[in-house]
Design a protein around this motif. Structure first.
Motif, PDB file in Angstrom:
ATOM      1  N   GLN A  60     -19.634  31.081 -34.259  1.00  0.00           N
ATOM      2  CA  GLN A  60     -18.712  30.325 -33.424  1.00  0.00           C
ATOM      3  C   GLN A  60     -17.352  30.178 -34.095  1.00  0.00           C
ATOM      4  N   ARG A  75     -18.993  46.247 -39.404  1.00  0.00           N
ATOM      5  CA  ARG A  75     -18.791  45.026 -38.632  1.00  0.00           C
ATOM      6  C   ARG A  75     -20.111  44.333 -38.306  1.00  0.00           C
ATOM      7  N   GLU A 115     -19.880  42.715 -23.160  1.00  0.00           N
ATOM      8  CA  GLU A 115     -18.715  42.772 -24.052  1.00  0.00           C
ATOM      9  C   GLU A 115     -19.138  42.822 -25.507  1.00  0.00           C
ATOM     10  N   ILE A 116     -18.322  43.488 -26.330  1.00  0.00           N
ATOM     11  CA  ILE A 116     -18.560  43.605 -27.764  1.00  0.00           C
ATOM     12  C   ILE A 116     -17.440  42.876 -28.499  1.00  0.00           C
ATOM     13  N   GLU A 117     -17.823  41.946 -29.359  1.00  0.00           N
ATOM     14  CA  GLU A 117     -16.827  41.150 -30.069  1.00  0.00           C
ATOM     15  C   GLU A 117     -17.147  41.152 -31.560  1.00  0.00           C
ATOM     16  N   THR A 118     -16.172  41.490 -32.382  1.00  0.00           N
ATOM     17  CA  THR A 118     -16.358  41.467 -33.828  1.00  0.00           C
ATOM     18  C   THR A 118     -16.263  40.034 -34.335  1.00  0.00           C
ATOM     19  N   ILE A 119     -17.296  39.590 -35.074  1.00  0.00           N
ATOM     20  CA  ILE A 119     -17.275  38.219 -35.584  1.00  0.00           C
ATOM     21  C   ILE A 119     -17.162  38.176 -37.114  1.00  0.00           C
ATOM     22  N   VAL A 168     -21.237  42.332 -35.037  1.00  0.00           N
ATOM     23  CA  VAL A 168     -20.687  42.180 -33.694  1.00  0.00           C
ATOM     24  C   VAL A 168     -21.596  41.324 -32.819  1.00  0.00           C
ATOM     25  N   LYS A 169     -20.966  40.703 -31.834  1.00  0.00           N
ATOM     26  CA  LYS A 169     -21.664  39.905 -30.834  1.00  0.00           C
ATOM     27  C   LYS A 169     -21.673  40.691 -29.527  1.00  0.00           C
ATOM     28  N   GLU A 180     -22.544  40.316 -25.610  1.00  0.00           N
ATOM     29  CA  GLU A 180     -22.836  39.342 -24.561  1.00  0.00           C
ATOM     30  C   GLU A 180     -22.070  39.686 -23.300  1.00  0.00           C
ATOM     31  N   ARG A 194     -16.408  31.952 -36.795  1.00  0.00           N
ATOM     32  CA  ARG A 194     -16.062  33.202 -37.489  1.00  0.00           C
ATOM     33  C   ARG A 194     -15.922  32.976 -38.998  1.00  0.00           C
TER      34      ARG A 194
END
Length: 395
Positions: free
Chosen positions: A177, A119, A127-131, A121-122, A124, A179
């Motif tokens: 932004q 992945r 929090e961890i967000e898969t982009i 990931v972001k 921030e 994805r």
């Protein structure tokens, strides 16, 4: 018969004490014989086990064909290289929440990294967000990597996009932004007749047009990086990709595990870490010396991985593992003994060998001329040694 003679006849006979030592040697000879039987039996057993083992070792093929390499004695860890515990003071972010984060970059307050489960990931506000994902399927073992993908080098472009090097898939541009994922260069594309088996790190010009990146080997994939190091394969390359013309050029070849790369502030040269050789090469990409190459720093106290700029116009370099002096460096010892390398790889898997790699984290700061400026250590090896590009250390 006199009375005295009668008494002598009636007196009981005294028992005789036998002092003859004749039987003792007999027992000793028996013990010696038993010992010899045991020795012969043990020797025959050892031979019966050793001969088949040696035969099997002779018949087994080694996965590598190493050539002897020559190293200078590693620099002594004194002065600016003096061991310390400064890396242990680092804050731990997202601890136990990420699997193998590699290169790190930030856009504003958000950080981005690639992980071992394929992945991007972001990170921030906790929090961890898969982009993005470049592969598919389960991503649990080393053997899953070719299908899953393994994002390594990552940089921020001029338009708020990310440029990512995936070890198995190639070069990508990612819009964090929206994805959106755009394949720039597939690793399936042969470059000057050679495939790219291990796309590693990248660095880009300020206008985003040129991408300089490393292909660590055309033979070994990332999952076999230990075999690449042990063999000392010299099939790695530094390449240039033009995002406008889509052309790819080989800037430097015959490198032994080219790894991290960094463009200079003036964008006139690119530094490339040659991990197996414990050195950093410099390749000129503009100006009067364009097309030339020289040595930026050699005989480093470890095997260099990523390179990123420091706030003092120098460069941070993370070490994959160290070459302790005083101490013992296994890779230095094996470098001139390829026959031992072959034998080791016949008997042990990469996973087993990794257990013997010393845990020691080391980050160096180099000056703009390649001199050692300062070093940050964690002798316990509990702090990962990959570096964020915009962030700098407070020490």
């Amino acid at each position: 018969m006199s009375e005295a003679d009668g008494l002598r006849q009636r007196r009981p006979l005294r028992p005789q004490v036998v002092t003859d030592d004749g039987p003792a040697p007999e027992a000793k000879d028996g013990s010696s014989f038993s010992g010899r039987v045991f020795q012969v039996t043990f020797l025959m057993l050892a031979i019966s086990l050793t001969v088949p083992l040696l035969g099997a070792m002779m018949l087994l093929e080694s996965p590598i064909d190493p050539q002897p390499l020559s190293f200078k004695e590693p620099p002594i860890l004194l002065g600016v290289l003096q061991p310390n515990t400064k890396l242990q003071q680092a804050d731990r972010l997202f601890e136990n929440q990420l699997i193998g984060p590699e290169s790190i970059v930030n856009i504003g307050d958000a950080m981005f990294t690639g992980t071992a489960d394929g992945r991007v990931v972001k990170l921030e506000r906790g929090e961890i967000e898969t982009i993005a994902r470049f592969g598919s399927g389960p991503c649990k073992t080393r053997d899953d990597e070719p299908a899953c993908g393994r994002p390594l080098g990552i940089r921020a472009g001029p338009n708020g996009t990310l440029f990512v090097a995936d070890a198995y898939k190639g070069l990508f541009e990612v819009n964090p932004q929206k994805r959106e994922v755009k394949l720039l260069l597939s690793s399936e594309t042969p470059i000057e007749g050679k495939k790219m088996s291990f796309v590693n790190d990248l660095t880009i010009t300020r206008d985003g047009r040129k991408i300089y990146f490393t292909d660590s080997s055309s033979k070994w994939q990332r999952r076999d990086y230990l075999l690449l190091i042990m063999e000392g394969t010299d099939d790695g390359r530094l390449l240039e990709y033009d995002t406008v013309t889509k052309e790819v050029k080989v800037l430097l070849d015959q490198l032994r595990f080219p790894n991290g790369v960094q463009l200079s502030p003036e964008e006139d040269f690119v530094l490339v870490a040659e991990t197996t050789m414990a050195r950093i090469r410099r390749v000129y990409v503009s100006g009067l010396m364009k097309g030339g190459a020289d040595m930026f720093v050699e005989n480093m106290p470890g095997f260099p991985d990523n390179i990123r700029p420091s706030s003092s116009s120098g460069y941070w370099v993370a070490m994959a593992t160290i070459r302790p002096n005083p101490g013992f460096s296994m890779l230095d010892f094996l470098s001139e003994r390829p026959y031992i390398k072959r034998m080791i790889l016949k008997l042990f898997s990469q996973e087993t060998l990794m257990k013997f790699v010393p845990r020691y984290s080391l980050v160096l700061e180099l000056s703009d001329s390649g001199a050692f400026r300062r070093s940050l250590h964690d002798p316990n090896g509990l702090v990962a040694t990959y570096i964020s590009e915009p962030a700098d250390f407070p020490w």
